[in-house]
Design a protein around this motif. Structure first.
Motif, PDB file in Angstrom:
ATOM      1  N   VAL A  50      33.295  41.752  26.056  1.00  0.00           N
ATOM      2  CA  VAL A  50      34.174  40.837  25.320  1.00  0.00           C
ATOM      3  C   VAL A  50      35.341  40.345  26.187  1.00  0.00           C
ATOM      4  CG1 VAL A  50      33.586  41.813  23.074  1.00  0.00           C
ATOM      5  CG2 VAL A  50      35.507  42.776  24.352  1.00  0.00           C
ATOM      6  N   ASP A  51      35.534  40.953  27.344  1.00  0.00           N
ATOM      7  CA  ASP A  51      36.582  40.521  28.271  1.00  0.00           C
ATOM      8  C   ASP A  51      36.281  41.139  29.623  1.00  0.00           C
ATOM      9  OD1 ASP A  51      38.837  39.286  29.237  1.00  0.00           O
ATOM     10  OD2 ASP A  51      40.272  40.533  28.116  1.00  0.00           O
ATOM     11  N   ARG A  52      36.816  40.569  30.694  1.00  0.00           N
ATOM     12  CA  ARG A  52      36.647  41.164  32.020  1.00  0.00           C
ATOM     13  C   ARG A  52      37.707  40.612  32.952  1.00  0.00           C
ATOM     14  NH1 ARG A  52      36.078  36.200  32.547  1.00  0.00           N
ATOM     15  NH2 ARG A  52      34.207  35.097  33.202  1.00  0.00           N
ATOM     16  N   GLY A  53      37.910  41.310  34.075  1.00  0.00           N
ATOM     17  CA  GLY A  53      38.920  40.884  35.029  1.00  0.00           C
ATOM     18  C   GLY A  53      38.882  41.736  36.275  1.00  0.00           C
ATOM     19  N   GLY A  54      39.949  41.626  37.091  1.00  0.00           N
ATOM     20  CA  GLY A  54      40.002  42.346  38.352  1.00  0.00           C
ATOM     21  C   GLY A  54      39.365  41.556  39.471  1.00  0.00           C
ATOM     22  N   THR A  55      39.020  42.256  40.525  1.00  0.00           N
ATOM     23  CA  THR A  55      38.403  41.640  41.691  1.00  0.00           C
ATOM     24  C   THR A  55      37.125  42.390  42.039  1.00  0.00           C
ATOM     25  OG1 THR A  55      39.706  43.056  43.178  1.00  0.00           O
ATOM     26  CG2 THR A  55      40.633  40.901  42.623  1.00  0.00           C
ATOM     27  N   ALA A  56      36.284  41.786  42.874  1.00  0.00           N
ATOM     28  CA  ALA A  56      35.035  42.433  43.283  1.00  0.00           C
ATOM     29  C   ALA A  56      35.339  43.777  43.936  1.00  0.00           C
ATOM     30  CB  ALA A  56      34.276  41.528  44.243  1.00  0.00           C
ATOM     31  N   GLY A  57      34.717  44.822  43.434  1.00  0.00           N
ATOM     32  CA  GLY A  57      34.954  46.169  43.938  1.00  0.00           C
ATOM     33  C   GLY A  57      36.044  46.913  43.190  1.00  0.00           C
ATOM     34  N   ASP A  58      36.867  46.180  42.453  1.00  0.00           N
ATOM     35  CA  ASP A  58      37.946  46.791  41.672  1.00  0.00           C
ATOM     36  C   ASP A  58      38.094  45.997  40.369  1.00  0.00           C
ATOM     37  OD1 ASP A  58      40.085  48.322  40.834  1.00  0.00           O
ATOM     38  OD2 ASP A  58      41.560  47.247  42.056  1.00  0.00           O
ATOM     39  N   ALA A  59      37.059  46.049  39.574  1.00  0.00           N
ATOM     40  CA  ALA A  59      36.974  45.216  38.375  1.00  0.00           C
ATOM     41  C   ALA A  59      37.070  46.060  37.117  1.00  0.00           C
ATOM     42  CB  ALA A  59      35.664  44.427  38.384  1.00  0.00           C
ATOM     43  N   TRP A  60      37.057  45.373  35.970  1.00  0.00           N
ATOM     44  CA  TRP A  60      37.009  46.039  34.678  1.00  0.00           C
ATOM     45  C   TRP A  60      36.346  45.104  33.680  1.00  0.00           C
ATOM     46  CZ3 TRP A  60      39.310  43.383  30.732  1.00  0.00           C
ATOM     47  CH2 TRP A  60      40.288  42.446  31.076  1.00  0.00           C
ATOM     48  N   PHE A  61      35.801  45.685  32.650  1.00  0.00           N
ATOM     49  CA  PHE A  61      35.309  44.904  31.526  1.00  0.00           C
ATOM     50  C   PHE A  61      35.634  45.653  30.241  1.00  0.00           C
ATOM     51  CE2 PHE A  61      31.747  47.630  32.675  1.00  0.00           C
ATOM     52  CZ  PHE A  61      31.221  48.038  31.462  1.00  0.00           C
ATOM     53  N   ALA A  62      35.702  44.921  29.144  1.00  0.00           N
ATOM     54  CA  ALA A  62      36.035  45.518  27.852  1.00  0.00           C
ATOM     55  C   ALA A  62      34.878  45.345  26.883  1.00  0.00           C
ATOM     56  CB  ALA A  62      37.309  44.899  27.290  1.00  0.00           C
ATOM     57  N   VAL A  63      34.688  46.352  26.032  1.00  0.00           N
ATOM     58  CA  VAL A  63      33.648  46.333  25.011  1.00  0.00           C
ATOM     59  C   VAL A  63      34.239  46.850  23.710  1.00  0.00           C
ATOM     60  CG1 VAL A  63      31.731  46.641  26.622  1.00  0.00           C
ATOM     61  CG2 VAL A  63      32.870  48.656  25.676  1.00  0.00           C
ATOM     62  N   ASP A  64      33.675  46.415  22.586  1.00  0.00           N
ATOM     63  CA  ASP A  64      34.054  46.956  21.280  1.00  0.00           C
ATOM     64  C   ASP A  64      32.978  47.943  20.837  1.00  0.00           C
ATOM     65  OD1 ASP A  64      36.397  45.481  21.075  1.00  0.00           O
ATOM     66  OD2 ASP A  64      35.393  43.779  20.131  1.00  0.00           O
ATOM     67  N   VAL A  65      33.395  49.153  20.521  1.00  0.00           N
ATOM     68  CA  VAL A  65      32.469  50.224  20.133  1.00  0.00           C
ATOM     69  C   VAL A  65      32.729  50.569  18.665  1.00  0.00           C
ATOM     70  CG1 VAL A  65      31.592  52.515  20.681  1.00  0.00           C
ATOM     71  CG2 VAL A  65      32.555  51.099  22.500  1.00  0.00           C
ATOM     72  N   SER A  66      31.715  50.376  17.834  1.00  0.00           N
ATOM     73  CA  SER A  66      31.875  50.601  16.390  1.00  0.00           C
ATOM     74  C   SER A  66      31.874  52.085  16.053  1.00  0.00           C
ATOM     75  CB  SER A  66      30.752  49.911  15.621  1.00  0.00           C
ATOM     76  OG  SER A  66      29.513  50.560  15.864  1.00  0.00           O
TER      77      SER A  66
END
Length: 207
Positions: A50-66
């Motif tokens: 649902v979202d992501r950011g950072g740089t290649a090798g130091d990234a992040w992503f977001a998820v919603d967990v029910s």
């Protein structure tokens, strides 16, 4: 759809309560290649980015967990600092190196034994009774998102089963399987082919 071949280990760095739990997961992927709405298997659980950011090798992503997902999977996986096996969804033309994995966890197992065997480690896992009929020697099973081959199965008097896996050093190093301890809970997904064979068998018995 996935293969059970883990590409890296990520870690939960933040959890927000939004009704569901929004979890931020640190990873080494290239965020430019992580699409919003894409599926990533997180220790065997198919989740939507649902979202992501950072740089290649130091990234992040977001998820919603029910709450339903959390209640049906290994609870320790959903805590800050938890390490997760990550695999992006299979793309058309990718090598099918493991077996067909859906990312839908069928049940939770528990580690019941660890034993060195040559340079590898033999791990024993207890599976709940509802999954026992689907687990067979030389068959495939997904444990925390990792495609593995069942070596041995021992049925228990209560309907559950214990099955054994041989974990080679490479698998132990590149997944969280190498850090499992006796008593740990793991996400299990049975082989999709076993699911259909069981259904066919039950229909044949009725006929």
């Amino acid at each position: 759809m996935f293969t059970g071949i883990v590409t890296e280990i990520g870690a939960i760095t933040r959890i927000e309560d939004r009704g569901d739990k929004r979890m931020t997961i640190a990873c080494a992927m290239d965020p430019a290649r992580i699409a919003i709405g894409a599926s990533i298997a997180c220790s065997g659980v198919c989740l939507t980015v649902v979202d992501r950011g950072g740089t290649a090798g130091d990234a992040w992503f977001a998820v919603d967990v029910s709450g339903e997902t959390i209640s049906c999977t290994a609870p320790a996986h959903w805590q800050e600092g938890a390490r997760l096996n990550l695999e992006p969804a299979l793309k058309l033309g990718d090598e099918l190196g493991g077996h067909i994995v859906t990312g839908h966890v069928d049940g939770v197992g528990h580690v019941v034994g660890l034993c060195p065997e040559g340079g590898s480690t033999r791990i024993g896992i207890s599976a709940p009774a509802e999954l026992a009929p689907y687990i067979a020697p030389k068959g495939s099973i997904t444990v925390d998102g990792t495609s593995l081959t069942v070596n041995e199965v021992a049925d228990q008097d209560d309907g559950t089963c214990h099955f054994a896996l041989n974990i080679i050093p490479h698998t132990a190093e590149v997944t969280t399987i190498g850090t499992l301890a006796v008593g740990d809970a793991v996400n299990l997904e049975i082989d999709v082919l076993a699911r259909y064979l069981k259904r066919m068998q039950s229909l044949a018995a009725k006929g």
